[in-house]
Design a protein around this motif. Structure first.
Motif, PDB file in Angstrom:
ATOM      1  N   GLY A   1       0.845  -1.186   0.000  1.00 12.26           N
ATOM      2  CA  GLY A   1       0.000   0.000   0.000  1.00 12.26           C
ATOM      3  C   GLY A   1       0.883   1.239   0.000  1.00 12.26           C
ATOM      4  N   ASN A   2       0.495   2.225  -0.768  1.00 13.91           N
ATOM      5  CA  ASN A   2       1.173   3.529  -0.723  1.00 13.91           C
ATOM      6  C   ASN A   2       0.120   4.528  -0.261  1.00 13.91           C
ATOM      7  OD1 ASN A   2       2.486   5.937  -1.151  1.00 13.91           O
ATOM      8  ND2 ASN A   2       2.401   5.827  -3.393  1.00 13.91           N
ATOM      9  N   TRP A   3       0.191   4.849   0.998  1.00 12.67           N
ATOM     10  CA  TRP A   3      -0.851   5.704   1.583  1.00 12.67           C
ATOM     11  C   TRP A   3      -0.748   7.155   1.138  1.00 12.67           C
ATOM     12  CZ3 TRP A   3      -1.664   4.354   7.514  1.00 12.67           C
ATOM     13  CH2 TRP A   3      -2.118   3.025   7.613  1.00 12.67           C
ATOM     14  N   LYS A   4       0.407   7.544   0.588  1.00 14.79           N
ATOM     15  CA  LYS A   4       0.648   8.944   0.200  1.00 14.79           C
ATOM     16  C   LYS A   4       0.450   9.866   1.409  1.00 14.79           C
ATOM     17  CE  LYS A   4      -0.540   7.691  -4.479  1.00 14.79           C
ATOM     18  NZ  LYS A   4      -1.004   8.085  -5.779  1.00 14.79           N
ATOM     19  N   MET A   5      -0.036  11.105   1.225  1.00 12.55           N
ATOM     20  CA  MET A   5      -0.177  12.009   2.375  1.00 12.55           C
ATOM     21  C   MET A   5      -1.594  11.893   2.939  1.00 12.55           C
ATOM     22  SD  MET A   5       0.908  16.015   2.794  1.00 12.55           S
ATOM     23  CE  MET A   5      -0.612  16.741   2.225  1.00 12.55           C
TER      24      MET A   5
ATOM     25  N   GLY B   1      11.324   7.390  -5.501  1.00 13.39           N
ATOM     26  CA  GLY B   1      11.127   7.911  -6.857  1.00 13.39           C
ATOM     27  C   GLY B   1       9.713   7.794  -7.375  1.00 13.39           C
ATOM     28  N   HIS B   2       8.723   7.795  -6.478  1.00 14.76           N
ATOM     29  CA  HIS B   2       7.336   7.813  -6.957  1.00 14.76           C
ATOM     30  C   HIS B   2       7.162   9.012  -7.891  1.00 14.76           C
ATOM     31  CE1 HIS B   2       2.979   8.160  -6.997  1.00 14.76           C
ATOM     32  NE2 HIS B   2       2.962   6.894  -6.657  1.00 14.76           N
ATOM     33  N   SER B   3       6.326   8.881  -8.885  1.00 15.77           N
ATOM     34  CA  SER B   3       6.212   9.960  -9.882  1.00 15.77           C
ATOM     35  C   SER B   3       5.753  11.267  -9.244  1.00 15.77           C
ATOM     36  CB  SER B   3       5.268   9.560 -11.001  1.00 15.77           C
ATOM     37  OG  SER B   3       3.954   9.518 -10.527  1.00 15.77           O
ATOM     38  N   GLU B   4       5.007  11.176  -8.144  1.00 15.83           N
ATOM     39  CA  GLU B   4       4.609  12.425  -7.471  1.00 15.83           C
ATOM     40  C   GLU B   4       5.834  13.132  -6.903  1.00 15.83           C
ATOM     41  OE1 GLU B   4       1.687  10.622  -4.952  1.00 15.83           O
ATOM     42  OE2 GLU B   4       0.392  10.299  -6.683  1.00 15.83           O
ATOM     43  N   ARG B   5       6.816  12.379  -6.479  1.00 19.61           N
ATOM     44  CA  ARG B   5       8.050  12.998  -5.967  1.00 19.61           C
ATOM     45  C   ARG B   5       8.880  13.548  -7.141  1.00 19.61           C
ATOM     46  NH1 ARG B   5       8.085  13.662  -1.057  1.00 19.61           N
ATOM     47  NH2 ARG B   5       9.990  14.814  -1.467  1.00 19.61           N
TER      48      ARG B   5
ATOM     49  N   TYR C   1       6.521  -0.644 -11.675  1.00 20.75           N
ATOM     50  CA  TYR C   1       6.205   0.078 -12.915  1.00 20.75           C
ATOM     51  C   TYR C   1       4.904   0.838 -12.704  1.00 20.75           C
ATOM     52  CZ  TYR C   1       4.207   1.045 -17.448  1.00 20.75           C
ATOM     53  OH  TYR C   1       3.600   1.688 -18.500  1.00 20.75           O
ATOM     54  N   GLU C   2       5.016   2.161 -12.728  1.00 19.75           N
ATOM     55  CA  GLU C   2       3.842   3.005 -12.524  1.00 19.75           C
ATOM     56  C   GLU C   2       3.728   4.019 -13.655  1.00 19.75           C
ATOM     57  OE1 GLU C   2       2.630   2.872  -8.076  1.00 19.75           O
ATOM     58  OE2 GLU C   2       3.541   4.778  -8.600  1.00 19.75           O
ATOM     59  N   PRO C   3       2.906   3.721 -14.665  1.00 24.76           N
ATOM     60  CA  PRO C   3       2.709   4.713 -15.723  1.00 24.76           C
ATOM     61  C   PRO C   3       2.086   5.975 -15.117  1.00 24.76           C
ATOM     62  CG  PRO C   3       1.197   2.839 -15.985  1.00 24.76           C
ATOM     63  CD  PRO C   3       2.088   2.512 -14.838  1.00 24.76           C
TER      64      PRO C   3
ATOM     65  N   ALA D   1      -1.545   6.780 -15.238  1.00 21.44           N
ATOM     66  CA  ALA D   1      -2.488   5.912 -14.516  1.00 21.44           C
ATOM     67  C   ALA D   1      -2.489   6.197 -13.017  1.00 21.44           C
ATOM     68  CB  ALA D   1      -2.130   4.454 -14.760  1.00 21.44           C
ATOM     69  N   ILE D   2      -1.754   7.222 -12.611  1.00 21.60           N
ATOM     70  CA  ILE D   2      -1.641   7.474 -11.172  1.00 21.60           C
ATOM     71  C   ILE D   2      -2.653   8.505 -10.723  1.00 21.60           C
ATOM     72  CG2 ILE D   2      -0.134   8.410  -9.379  1.00 21.60           C
ATOM     73  CD1 ILE D   2       2.134   6.970 -10.778  1.00 21.60           C
ATOM     74  N   GLY D   3      -3.519   8.074  -9.832  1.00 22.68           N
ATOM     75  CA  GLY D   3      -4.512   8.969  -9.259  1.00 22.68           C
ATOM     76  C   GLY D   3      -5.528   9.463 -10.290  1.00 22.68           C
ATOM     77  N   THR D   4      -5.549   8.840 -11.457  1.00 21.47           N
ATOM     78  CA  THR D   4      -6.447   9.297 -12.511  1.00 21.47           C
ATOM     79  C   THR D   4      -7.615   8.338 -12.676  1.00 21.47           C
ATOM     80  OG1 THR D   4      -5.196   8.008 -14.111  1.00 21.47           O
ATOM     81  CG2 THR D   4      -4.573  10.316 -13.862  1.00 21.47           C
TER      82      THR D   4
ATOM     83  N   GLY E   1       1.874  -0.549 -10.573  1.00 21.38           N
ATOM     84  CA  GLY E   1       1.161   0.421  -9.738  1.00 21.38           C
ATOM     85  C   GLY E   1       0.486   1.443 -10.625  1.00 21.38           C
ATOM     86  N   GLY E   2      -0.589   1.990 -10.161  1.00 19.00           N
ATOM     87  CA  GLY E   2      -1.315   2.993 -10.951  1.00 19.00           C
ATOM     88  C   GLY E   2      -2.766   2.581 -11.017  1.00 19.00           C
ATOM     89  N   SER E   3      -3.522   3.044 -10.004  1.00 16.55           N
ATOM     90  CA  SER E   3      -4.957   2.749  -9.943  1.00 16.55           C
ATOM     91  C   SER E   3      -5.263   1.250  -9.951  1.00 16.55           C
ATOM     92  CB  SER E   3      -5.714   3.478 -11.064  1.00 16.55           C
ATOM     93  OG  SER E   3      -5.523   4.880 -10.916  1.00 16.55           O
ATOM     94  N   MET E   4      -4.369   0.441  -9.357  1.00 17.71           N
ATOM     95  CA  MET E   4      -4.731  -0.968  -9.164  1.00 17.71           C
ATOM     96  C   MET E   4      -5.778  -0.998  -8.055  1.00 17.71           C
ATOM     97  SD  MET E   4      -2.570  -4.391  -8.159  1.00 17.71           S
ATOM     98  CE  MET E   4      -1.555  -4.766  -9.553  1.00 17.71           C
ATOM     99  N   ASN E   5      -6.823  -1.777  -8.267  1.00 11.01           N
ATOM    100  CA  ASN E   5      -7.883  -1.806  -7.264  1.00 11.01           C
ATOM    101  C   ASN E   5      -8.485  -3.210  -7.161  1.00 11.01           C
ATOM    102  OD1 ASN E   5      -9.798  -2.084  -9.388  1.00 11.01           O
ATOM    103  ND2 ASN E   5      -9.810   0.131  -9.686  1.00 11.01           N
TER     104      ASN E   5
ATOM    105  N   GLY F   1       1.713  -5.486  -6.576  1.00 12.62           N
ATOM    106  CA  GLY F   1       1.242  -4.150  -6.894  1.00 12.62           C
ATOM    107  C   GLY F   1       1.624  -3.139  -5.838  1.00 12.62           C
ATOM    108  N   LEU F   2       1.738  -1.901  -6.295  1.00 13.28           N
ATOM    109  CA  LEU F   2       1.886  -0.764  -5.386  1.00 13.28           C
ATOM    110  C   LEU F   2       0.549  -0.035  -5.485  1.00 13.28           C
ATOM    111  CD1 LEU F   2       3.807   0.786  -3.522  1.00 13.28           C
ATOM    112  CD2 LEU F   2       4.659   2.028  -5.498  1.00 13.28           C
ATOM    113  N   ILE F   3      -0.161  -0.007  -4.385  1.00 19.67           N
ATOM    114  CA  ILE F   3      -1.574   0.354  -4.416  1.00 19.67           C
ATOM    115  C   ILE F   3      -1.791   1.718  -3.777  1.00 19.67           C
ATOM    116  CG2 ILE F   3      -3.896  -0.529  -3.922  1.00 19.67           C
ATOM    117  CD1 ILE F   3      -2.027  -2.656  -5.181  1.00 19.67           C
ATOM    118  N   GLY F   4      -2.375   2.631  -4.517  1.00 28.53           N
ATOM    119  CA  GLY F   4      -2.670   3.962  -3.978  1.00 28.53           C
ATOM    120  C   GLY F   4      -3.977   3.957  -3.201  1.00 28.53           C
ATOM    121  N   GLY F   5      -4.986   4.624  -3.738  1.00 31.54           N
ATOM    122  CA  GLY F   5      -6.261   4.833  -3.043  1.00 31.54           C
ATOM    123  C   GLY F   5      -6.871   3.591  -2.414  1.00 31.54           C
TER     124      GLY F   5
HETATM  125  C1  3PY Z   1      -1.627   4.898  -7.471  1.00 28.30           C
HETATM  126  O1  3PY Z   1      -2.199   3.804  -7.468  1.00 28.30           O
HETATM  127  O2  3PY Z   1      -2.180   5.927  -7.827  1.00 28.30           O
HETATM  128  C2  3PY Z   1      -0.240   5.001  -7.031  1.00 28.30           C
HETATM  129  O3  3PY Z   1       0.374   6.003  -7.226  1.00 28.30           O
HETATM  130  C3  3PY Z   1       0.388   3.873  -6.315  1.00 28.30           C
HETATM  131  O4  3PY Z   1       1.661   4.201  -5.891  1.00 28.30           O
END
Ligand code: 3PY
Length: 251
Positions: A9-13, A94-98, A166-168, A171-174, A211-215, A231-235
Motif C-alpha cells: 500500500g502507498n498511503w501517500k499524504m 522515486g514515486h512519480s509524485e516525488r 512500474y507506474e505509468p 495511470a496514477i490517481g487518474t 502500480g497505478g490505480s490498481m484496485n 502491486g503498489l496500491i494507492g487509493g
Molecule cells: C496509485 O495507485 O495511484 C499510485 O500512485 C500507487 O503508488
C-alpha cells in the motif's frame, strides 16, 4: 515462478496517526491469511504506530521516502538509519509524485536507493512514462534508462532486496489503469534490462510490481500476468476491505 509477490500500500499524504491506528486494526485480521508479502508504506508520522501495531503480524512496514545522506545538516530530512532503527523494512523511492512535485531525478533516485540499501532498507523503486512519452513510443527506452540509472552502483547482492514498481504516470490517481497487457509488456522489459545488468537468475528472482490505480476490481487480471509480481496500491490501500481483496488476488 518462485519469486515473491508483494502487495504494498502507498498511503501517500493520508491518515493521521490516529486514523492509521484504526486502519491497521482493520487490516491485520483482513490480510492475515495472505500468501504473498503484505506491506504498508505510510507517512513518516504514522511509522511508529504502524510498526507497533504490525509487530507480530504478517504486515511489513515501509516509508514513502528516505534521504540519501547518512546524517547531518539536512533540516526536515529522514535517514535510512532512522527508519531501520524504528523497525521499518521498506521504502518507496522515486514515486512519480516525488519526481513531479519535488524535483526528484533519476540521479537522486539512485542516491536514495543506494542509501536505503546501505542502511538495510528494501527500496521499492518507481519508474514509468508520462502519457506524452507513451504516445511518442519511447516507453520502453525511457523505463530502461530509469532502471539503469536507479541501479547504478547497486551490487548483485543488494539487488536481492530491490523491488521495482512500474507506474505509468498517466495511470496514477487518474482512475485510468494500464491494461494487463500493457503492464505485462513493461514489467517484462524491466526484467529484461535487469537481466542484461545482473544476469538471468537475478532477473528471475526480482519482484516487479505494477502500480497505478490498481484496485479490487482490476487486480486479479493484472496479477495474472507472468511478469507482474504484485502491486503498489494507492487509493485502494486506504480501505481495509479493498486492500484485502487485492492481497487475496495475489495469494
Ligand atoms: C496509485 O495507485 O495511484 C499510485 O500512485 C500507487 O503508488
Amino acid at each position: 515462478q518462485n519469486r515473491k509477490a508483494i502487495i504494498a500500500g502507498n498511503w501517500k499524504m493520508n491518515m493521521t496517526p490516529t486514523e492509521a491506528g484504526h486502519l491497521i486494526d482493520a487490516l491485520v485480521p483482513a490480510v492475515q491469511g495472505a500468501n504473498c508479502e503484505v506491506v504498508i508504506c505510510v507517512p513518516f508520522t504514522d511509522l511508529c504506530v504502524a510498526v507497533a501495531k504490525c509487530s507480530g503480524t504478517n504486515i511489513h512496514v515501509g516509508a514513502e521516502n528516505v534521504h540519501f545522506e547518512k546524517s547531518g545538516a539536512f533540516t526536515g530530512e529522514i535517514s535510512a538509519d532512522m527508519l531501520t532503527d524504528l523497525g521499518v523494512e521498506y521504502v518507496v523511492i522515486g514515486h512519480s509524485e516525488r519526481r513531479q512535485y519535488f524535483a526528484e531525478t533519476d540521479e537522486t533516485v539512485n542516491k536514495r536507493a543506494r542509501a536505503a540499501l546501505a542502511g538495510g532498507l528494501k527500496p521499492i523503486i518507481c519508474v514509468g512514462e508520462s502519457l506524452a512519452q507513451r504516445e511518442q513510443g519511447v516507453t520502453e527506452e525511457l523505463v530502461r534508462m530509469q532502471v539503469k540509472i536507479a541501479l547504478n552502483g547497486v551490487t548483485a547482492e543488494e539487488l536481492k532486496n530491490v523491488v521495482i514498481a512500474y507506474e505509468p504516470i498517466w495511470a496514477i490517481g487518474t482512475g485510468k489503469t494500464a491494461t494487463a497487457d500493457q503492464a505485462q509488456e513493461v514489467c517484462a522489459a524491466i526484467r529484461k534490462v535487469v537481466g542484461e545488468l545482473y544476469g538471468e537468475d537475478a532477473a528471475k528472482a526480482l519482484t516487479v510490481q505494477y502500480g497505478g490505480s490498481m484496485n479490487a476490481k482490476n487486480a486479479e487480471e493484472l496479477l495474472s500476468k507472468p511478469d507482474v509480481d504484485g502491486g503498489l496500491i494507492g487509493g485502494a490501500s486506504l480501505k481495509a476491505d479493498q486492500f484485502a481483496i487485492i492481497v487475496d488476488a495475489a495469494s
